[in-house]
Scaffold this active site. Structure first.
Site, PDB file in Angstrom:
ATOM      1  N   SER A  45      29.297  68.776   9.916  1.00  0.00           N
ATOM      2  CA  SER A  45      30.605  68.559   9.854  1.00  0.00           C
ATOM      3  C   SER A  45      30.973  68.127  11.273  1.00  0.00           C
ATOM      4  O   SER A  45      30.074  68.044  12.279  1.00  0.00           O
ATOM      5  CB  SER A  45      31.054  70.163   9.963  1.00  0.00           C
ATOM      6  OG  SER A  45      31.595  70.386   8.826  1.00  0.00           O
ATOM      7  N   GLU A  77      36.555  55.375  14.837  1.00  0.00           N
ATOM      8  CA  GLU A  77      36.917  55.206  13.445  1.00  0.00           C
ATOM      9  C   GLU A  77      37.785  55.919  12.698  1.00  0.00           C
ATOM     10  O   GLU A  77      37.737  57.054  13.146  1.00  0.00           O
ATOM     11  CB  GLU A  77      35.746  55.039  12.693  1.00  0.00           C
ATOM     12  CG  GLU A  77      34.545  55.746  12.690  1.00  0.00           C
ATOM     13  CD  GLU A  77      33.226  55.293  11.927  1.00  0.00           C
ATOM     14  OE1 GLU A  77      32.699  56.262  11.305  1.00  0.00           O
ATOM     15  OE2 GLU A  77      32.671  54.405  12.554  1.00  0.00           O
ATOM     16  N   LYS A  79      39.041  58.641  10.455  1.00  0.00           N
ATOM     17  CA  LYS A  79      38.591  59.916   9.684  1.00  0.00           C
ATOM     18  C   LYS A  79      39.180  59.956   8.271  1.00  0.00           C
ATOM     19  O   LYS A  79      40.265  59.936   7.959  1.00  0.00           O
ATOM     20  CB  LYS A  79      38.686  61.263  10.356  1.00  0.00           C
ATOM     21  CG  LYS A  79      38.195  62.439   9.882  1.00  0.00           C
ATOM     22  CD  LYS A  79      38.252  63.513  10.392  1.00  0.00           C
ATOM     23  CE  LYS A  79      37.342  64.706  10.031  1.00  0.00           C
ATOM     24  NZ  LYS A  79      37.518  65.035   8.647  1.00  0.00           N
ATOM     25  N   ASP A  81      39.770  60.768   4.592  1.00  0.00           N
ATOM     26  CA  ASP A  81      40.126  61.939   3.871  1.00  0.00           C
ATOM     27  C   ASP A  81      39.521  61.670   2.456  1.00  0.00           C
ATOM     28  O   ASP A  81      40.405  61.662   1.531  1.00  0.00           O
ATOM     29  CB  ASP A  81      41.614  62.320   3.836  1.00  0.00           C
ATOM     30  CG  ASP A  81      41.890  63.831   3.790  1.00  0.00           C
ATOM     31  OD1 ASP A  81      40.923  64.740   3.290  1.00  0.00           O
ATOM     32  OD2 ASP A  81      42.941  64.243   3.627  1.00  0.00           O
ATOM     33  N   ARG A 100      28.109  66.225  -0.347  1.00  0.00           N
ATOM     34  CA  ARG A 100      27.542  66.924   0.859  1.00  0.00           C
ATOM     35  C   ARG A 100      27.038  68.533   0.615  1.00  0.00           C
ATOM     36  O   ARG A 100      26.268  68.875   1.182  1.00  0.00           O
ATOM     37  CB  ARG A 100      28.528  66.999   1.980  1.00  0.00           C
ATOM     38  CG  ARG A 100      28.280  67.342   3.218  1.00  0.00           C
ATOM     39  CD  ARG A 100      29.246  67.204   4.272  1.00  0.00           C
ATOM     40  NE  ARG A 100      30.248  68.147   4.343  1.00  0.00           N
ATOM     41  CZ  ARG A 100      30.836  68.731   5.354  1.00  0.00           C
ATOM     42  NH1 ARG A 100      30.403  68.418   6.447  1.00  0.00           N
ATOM     43  NH2 ARG A 100      31.861  69.591   5.113  1.00  0.00           N
ATOM     44  N   GLU A 137      31.948  57.856   2.856  1.00  0.00           N
ATOM     45  CA  GLU A 137      33.099  58.619   2.180  1.00  0.00           C
ATOM     46  C   GLU A 137      33.556  57.660   1.234  1.00  0.00           C
ATOM     47  O   GLU A 137      33.830  56.440   1.252  1.00  0.00           O
ATOM     48  CB  GLU A 137      34.190  58.674   3.518  1.00  0.00           C
ATOM     49  CG  GLU A 137      35.405  59.847   3.068  1.00  0.00           C
ATOM     50  CD  GLU A 137      34.929  61.151   3.879  1.00  0.00           C
ATOM     51  OE1 GLU A 137      33.734  61.141   4.173  1.00  0.00           O
ATOM     52  OE2 GLU A 137      35.571  62.094   3.772  1.00  0.00           O
ATOM     53  N   TYR A 189      29.667  55.190   7.350  1.00  0.00           N
ATOM     54  CA  TYR A 189      29.599  55.543   8.499  1.00  0.00           C
ATOM     55  C   TYR A 189      28.303  55.987   9.288  1.00  0.00           C
ATOM     56  O   TYR A 189      28.410  56.480  10.573  1.00  0.00           O
ATOM     57  CB  TYR A 189      30.794  56.331   9.016  1.00  0.00           C
ATOM     58  CG  TYR A 189      31.003  57.575   7.947  1.00  0.00           C
ATOM     59  CD1 TYR A 189      30.119  58.483   8.042  1.00  0.00           C
ATOM     60  CD2 TYR A 189      32.177  57.684   7.261  1.00  0.00           C
ATOM     61  CE1 TYR A 189      30.242  59.614   7.214  1.00  0.00           C
ATOM     62  CE2 TYR A 189      32.367  58.561   6.544  1.00  0.00           C
ATOM     63  CZ  TYR A 189      31.499  59.831   6.729  1.00  0.00           C
ATOM     64  OH  TYR A 189      31.343  60.767   5.750  1.00  0.00           O
ATOM     65  N   LYS A 254      33.038  58.954  18.476  1.00  0.00           N
ATOM     66  CA  LYS A 254      31.710  59.188  18.315  1.00  0.00           C
ATOM     67  C   LYS A 254      30.848  58.434  19.650  1.00  0.00           C
ATOM     68  O   LYS A 254      31.280  57.347  20.049  1.00  0.00           O
ATOM     69  CB  LYS A 254      30.931  58.682  17.161  1.00  0.00           C
ATOM     70  CG  LYS A 254      31.283  59.027  15.755  1.00  0.00           C
ATOM     71  CD  LYS A 254      30.895  58.402  14.735  1.00  0.00           C
ATOM     72  CE  LYS A 254      31.359  58.873  13.317  1.00  0.00           C
ATOM     73  NZ  LYS A 254      30.889  58.002  12.151  1.00  0.00           N
ATOM     74  N   LYS A 278      42.372  64.999  15.181  1.00  0.00           N
ATOM     75  CA  LYS A 278      43.074  65.078  13.959  1.00  0.00           C
ATOM     76  C   LYS A 278      44.741  64.227  14.314  1.00  0.00           C
ATOM     77  O   LYS A 278      45.190  64.593  15.314  1.00  0.00           O
ATOM     78  CB  LYS A 278      43.277  66.331  13.524  1.00  0.00           C
ATOM     79  CG  LYS A 278      42.034  67.175  13.210  1.00  0.00           C
ATOM     80  CD  LYS A 278      41.530  66.443  11.838  1.00  0.00           C
ATOM     81  CE  LYS A 278      41.912  67.084  10.727  1.00  0.00           C
ATOM     82  NZ  LYS A 278      41.188  68.134  10.191  1.00  0.00           N
ATOM     83  N   CYS A 372      79.813  71.662 -10.148  1.00  0.00           N
ATOM     84  CA  CYS A 372      79.465  70.898  -9.148  1.00  0.00           C
ATOM     85  C   CYS A 372      80.143  71.396  -8.003  1.00  0.00           C
ATOM     86  O   CYS A 372      81.166  71.735  -7.565  1.00  0.00           O
ATOM     87  CB  CYS A 372      80.043  69.443  -9.321  1.00  0.00           C
ATOM     88  SG  CYS A 372      79.891  68.509  -8.032  1.00  0.00           S
ATOM     89  N   CYS A 375      83.061  69.057  -6.460  1.00  0.00           N
ATOM     90  CA  CYS A 375      84.274  68.724  -7.065  1.00  0.00           C
ATOM     91  C   CYS A 375      84.586  69.749  -8.113  1.00  0.00           C
ATOM     92  O   CYS A 375      85.484  69.782  -8.758  1.00  0.00           O
ATOM     93  CB  CYS A 375      84.314  67.275  -7.745  1.00  0.00           C
ATOM     94  SG  CYS A 375      83.334  67.197  -9.171  1.00  0.00           S
ATOM     95  N   CYS A 390      76.480  66.331 -12.433  1.00  0.00           N
ATOM     96  CA  CYS A 390      77.883  66.414 -12.291  1.00  0.00           C
ATOM     97  C   CYS A 390      78.710  65.237 -13.154  1.00  0.00           C
ATOM     98  O   CYS A 390      78.235  64.151 -12.777  1.00  0.00           O
ATOM     99  CB  CYS A 390      78.444  66.217 -11.052  1.00  0.00           C
ATOM    100  SG  CYS A 390      80.259  65.894 -10.675  1.00  0.00           S
ATOM    101  N   CYS A 395      83.911  62.073  -8.370  1.00  0.00           N
ATOM    102  CA  CYS A 395      83.269  63.260  -7.484  1.00  0.00           C
ATOM    103  C   CYS A 395      82.925  62.745  -6.224  1.00  0.00           C
ATOM    104  O   CYS A 395      82.370  61.706  -6.102  1.00  0.00           O
ATOM    105  CB  CYS A 395      82.043  63.887  -8.121  1.00  0.00           C
ATOM    106  SG  CYS A 395      81.244  64.884  -7.042  1.00  0.00           S
TER     107      CYS A 395
HETATM  108  S1  IVH Z   1      30.513  60.902  10.858  1.00  0.00           S
HETATM  109  C1  IVH Z   1      27.848  64.600  12.079  1.00  0.00           C
HETATM  110  N1  IVH Z   1      32.594  59.316  10.535  1.00  0.00           N
HETATM  111  O1  IVH Z   1      34.400  64.191   8.175  1.00  0.00           O
HETATM  112  C2  IVH Z   1      29.122  63.602  11.591  1.00  0.00           C
HETATM  113  N2  IVH Z   1      32.367  61.553   9.233  1.00  0.00           N
HETATM  114  O2  IVH Z   1      34.323  66.947   9.076  1.00  0.00           O
HETATM  115  C3  IVH Z   1      28.858  62.681  10.387  1.00  0.00           C
HETATM  116  N3  IVH Z   1      34.168  61.903   7.510  1.00  0.00           N
HETATM  117  O3  IVH Z   1      31.810  65.504   6.137  1.00  0.00           O
HETATM  118  C4  IVH Z   1      29.984  62.240   9.955  1.00  0.00           C
HETATM  119  N4  IVH Z   1      35.659  60.122   8.125  1.00  0.00           N
HETATM  120  O4  IVH Z   1      33.088  63.720   5.357  1.00  0.00           O
HETATM  121  C5  IVH Z   1      31.970  60.671  10.140  1.00  0.00           C
HETATM  122  N5  IVH Z   1      34.559  57.987  10.014  1.00  0.00           N
HETATM  123  C6  IVH Z   1      33.801  59.183   9.778  1.00  0.00           C
HETATM  124  C7  IVH Z   1      34.336  60.030   9.239  1.00  0.00           C
HETATM  125  C8  IVH Z   1      33.757  61.239   8.684  1.00  0.00           C
HETATM  126  C9  IVH Z   1      35.251  60.987   7.479  1.00  0.00           C
HETATM  127  C10 IVH Z   1      34.248  63.213   7.087  1.00  0.00           C
HETATM  128  C11 IVH Z   1      32.820  63.487   6.818  1.00  0.00           C
HETATM  129  C12 IVH Z   1      32.277  64.701   7.261  1.00  0.00           C
HETATM  130  C13 IVH Z   1      33.611  65.311   7.764  1.00  0.00           C
HETATM  131  C14 IVH Z   1      33.215  66.136   8.873  1.00  0.00           C
END
Ligand code: IVH
Length: 633
Positions: A45, A77, A79, A81, A100, A137, A189, A254, A278, A372, A375, A390, A395
């Protein structure tokens, strides 16, 4: 936030950590139904930061750990979703794809991943590495997500709450044909095992290598940044958030250099060398102070909650829509409830769900009023509509909203006619309908609150200018139900003049692409109404539409473009070809350097690969449709 709080408490009281604490697992539980796949290199994570201070603290931790005062190089980069996956390539062939899961064991979703176009089934290399685990992802682009939900609603199915759920749901389908029909996408990634073969030293080099193998790398990755650069990247990304084609919930920062990463190492859940910064949340919990009914332009009553103000994604939210009575009933939202509110893009915030556990005593279900609120007219619900309306066309609320719409930026664009001013004009009975605007006089205007000589003159000048609007804008400004900007543009482009619209038969309307029976019916009904006709006549005397029959500049958006079609399209090829030709394009059968686009349907075959080799942009049908769409002017 609760999770962070938990982590913080457990940090202070390690003796309170229980084996079943959420902090003790990395991700979701591996589910049944799919074969388990062990991740030899665990899929970790990321630790979160929610403020610039927390990101700076991360950087300090990194440097303290490395015992250096020198700046560290980072990459940044988005993140994504979506759903994290691992793709195993053996001798260049895609052989196993997994989720995962809990980070150590995921699920085998190879069959579904095989349907994802951007996952190459074979790596592009003469001598591919014997084994390579690529991580990335999978996500559903927002357009595809909206389209999927529209289709689901049409078929009476529950829509997906967000693109991530739609992606996860798709990847867990037992029948890969379902996944094949839904356009998922992927950005890579990271890698698991197999990196030795590359001899790369940094993240940037790794991504370049992965890209060369035919894997999809997001171009929006910034390399070799200082900490300030990474923070700047985050700001810019957040500013662009609503314009992205996919859902992102932050920036991953990173450490760029793999040797430095090695030094830093990993904790139980997450590496020390990365952090997820975030975006400001777009969902918040707050309380419903009141529920009110707002009357719209067409008389529809919309239930809107008045909220305890809450900061969300940079703005303070005080109201959220409940859409209609059905939605109120479904959520069972009541005054006094604690609710989860969501703000997506520039859309009005909405109530996502009620936290029933926190409902106080003595609340009552909410019901839209049977009169309404503006009116007093008795409200009606048409047989097969959810909306309660209405019915009184005069009105004041409806008059106000019609005027606001008429003057709005995308309609007649009378900037000086703000909400407060419209309120006054309607309240003082100076304006009853849009055409009255053109009779406003300076002497009348200067009498109004907050209206000086200068602003009165500016307003009059703007009204004057609005007289020369386009037919498309005018049709949109009328506020005919189901006639949005696009349909208005289509009608104007096809018919050329207002006279022709007034005479158009239902068949003629329906013969236009994008005008179906509902729109045709709505237009006819609107025009058949004597009051509407009278207003159109009044407006017609005030306005002169510029260049009635001149073709819209965007009517031939594919002028001079050469296009090749491949794969199975969702409608007959001849029709697609005609549409392209009408837009000025040429359809040829063979791909060459001169081809501008390849339009690929299902199972595209060898042309797809060849286009990739030649670097010819590949469009799906959705993308083609966008090119063909005349933009509203
Ligand atoms: S790197 C050890 N790069 O975020 C880190 N993760 O909270 C390896 N995620 O499970 C992940 N965008 O699903 C990395 N540009 C990105 C990402 C990314 C989304 C997600 C990924 C991971 C989760 C970790």
């Amino acid at each position: 936030r609760l999770f962070r709080e938990l982590q913080e408490i457990e940090g202070r009281h390690p003796e309170w950590v229980t084996p079943d604490s959420p902090s003790q697992r990395v991700g979701g539980e591996p589910a049944t139904g799919f074969r388990p796949v062990p991740h030899v290199v665990p899929m970790l994570s990321l630790d979160n930061a929610v403020s610039e201070e927390e990101v700076r603290a991360f950087d300090e931790r990194v440097r303290r750990f490395l015992k250096t005062a020198d700046p560290v190089r980072y990459v940044a980069e988005p993140k994504y979703d979506g759903v994290a996956v691992e793709l195993l390539y053996e001798d260049g062939a895609f052989v196993l794809g997994s989720t995962r899961g809990d980070g150590r064991t995921g699920e085998d979703i190879t069959q579904n991943l095989r349907t994802v176009r951007s996952i190459p089934l074979r790596l592009q290399a003469d001598r591919p590495p014997p084994l390579l685990e690529v991580r990335g992802e999978v996500f559903m682009p927002l357009e595809a997500f909206d389209q999927l939900n529209r289709e689901r609603l049409d078929r009476g199915l529950e829509p997906f709450a967000n693109p991530r759920n739609a992606t996860a749901g798709t990847l867990r389908q037992l029948d890969p044909r379902v996944a094949a029909a839904r356009p998922l996408n992927l950005f890579v990634y990271a890698i698991g095992r197999g990196g030795e073969a590359f001899g790369v030293r940094t993240h940037g080099e790794l991504l370049a290598q992965l890209g060369e193998l035919g894997l999809k790398v997001n171009p929006r990755v910034a390399q070799s940044l200082g900490l300030d650069g990474a923070i700047e990247f985050h700001r810019a990304l957040e500013a662009d958030r609503d314009g992205l084609a996919y859902e992102a919930d932050g920036t991953v920062i990173k450490v760029d250099d793999f040797a430095v990463r090695e030094n830093l190492g990993e904790l139980e859940r997450s590496p020390r060398w990365a952090i997820a910064y975030k975006f400001a949340p777009r969902q918040e919990v707050t309380r419903v102070l009141d529920i009110r009914a707002y009357v719209g332009r067409t008389g529809t009553l919309t239930p809107v909650t008045v909220l305890e103000p809450v900061r969300m994604g940079g703005v303070t939210v005080t109201h959220a829509s409940l859409h209609n009575q059905d939605e109120v009933d479904k959520l069972d939202a009541r005054v006094g409830d604690t609710v989860l509110v969501q703000r997506a893009g520039d859309v009005i915030p909405k109530v996502v769900h009620v936290i029933h556990e926190q409902r106080p005593e003595g609340t009552r279900p909410y019901q839209l009023p049977d009169r309404c609120p503006e009116c007093g007219a008795v409200t009606v619900r048409l047989p097969d509509e959810v909306a309660i309306r209405c019915p009184n066309l005069s009105c004041p609320a409806q008059v106000r909203e019609r005027l606001r719409h008429f003057a709005s930026r995308t309609a007649l664009d009378i900037d000086g006619l703000g909400e407060k001013l419209v309120d006054q004009l309607v309240e003082r009975r100076l304006v009853h309908r849009p055409s009255d605007l053109f009779a406003l006089r300076r002497e009348t205007l200067v009498e109004l609150d907050r209206m000086g000589e200068k602003s009165a003159e500016n307003l009059l000048a703007q009204i004057e200018q609005a007289r020369g609007t386009s037919l498309a804008r005018f049709l949109y400004a009328l506020g005919i139900r189901h006639v949005g900007r696009r349909v208005a543009t289509v009608l104007a482009a096809h018919l050329g003049t207002l006279e022709r619209l007034l005479q158009a038969t239902r068949e003629e309307l329906e013969s236009m692409s994008e005008v179906g029976p509902t729109i045709a019916e709505s237009v006819r009904t609107y025009l058949a109404d004597p009051d509407n006709r009278a207003e159109i006549d009044r407006l017609r005397r005030e306005l002169t539409f510029g260049e009635p029959s001149a073709p819209e500049p965007r009517a031939r958006p594919l002028e001079g473009k050469t296009i090749v079609l491949t794969g199975t399209l969702s409608e007959p090829r001849a029709r697609v070809r005609t549409r392209i030709e009408q837009a000025g394009g040429v359809v040829t059968s063979a791909l060459s350097q001169r081809t501008d686009y390849l339009v690929a349907g299902e199972s595209p075959g060898s042309k797809h690969r060849k286009a990739e080799e030649l670097g010819i942009p590949i469009l799906d049908e959705e993308a083609l449709r966008k090119l063909l769409e005349p933009e509203p002017d």
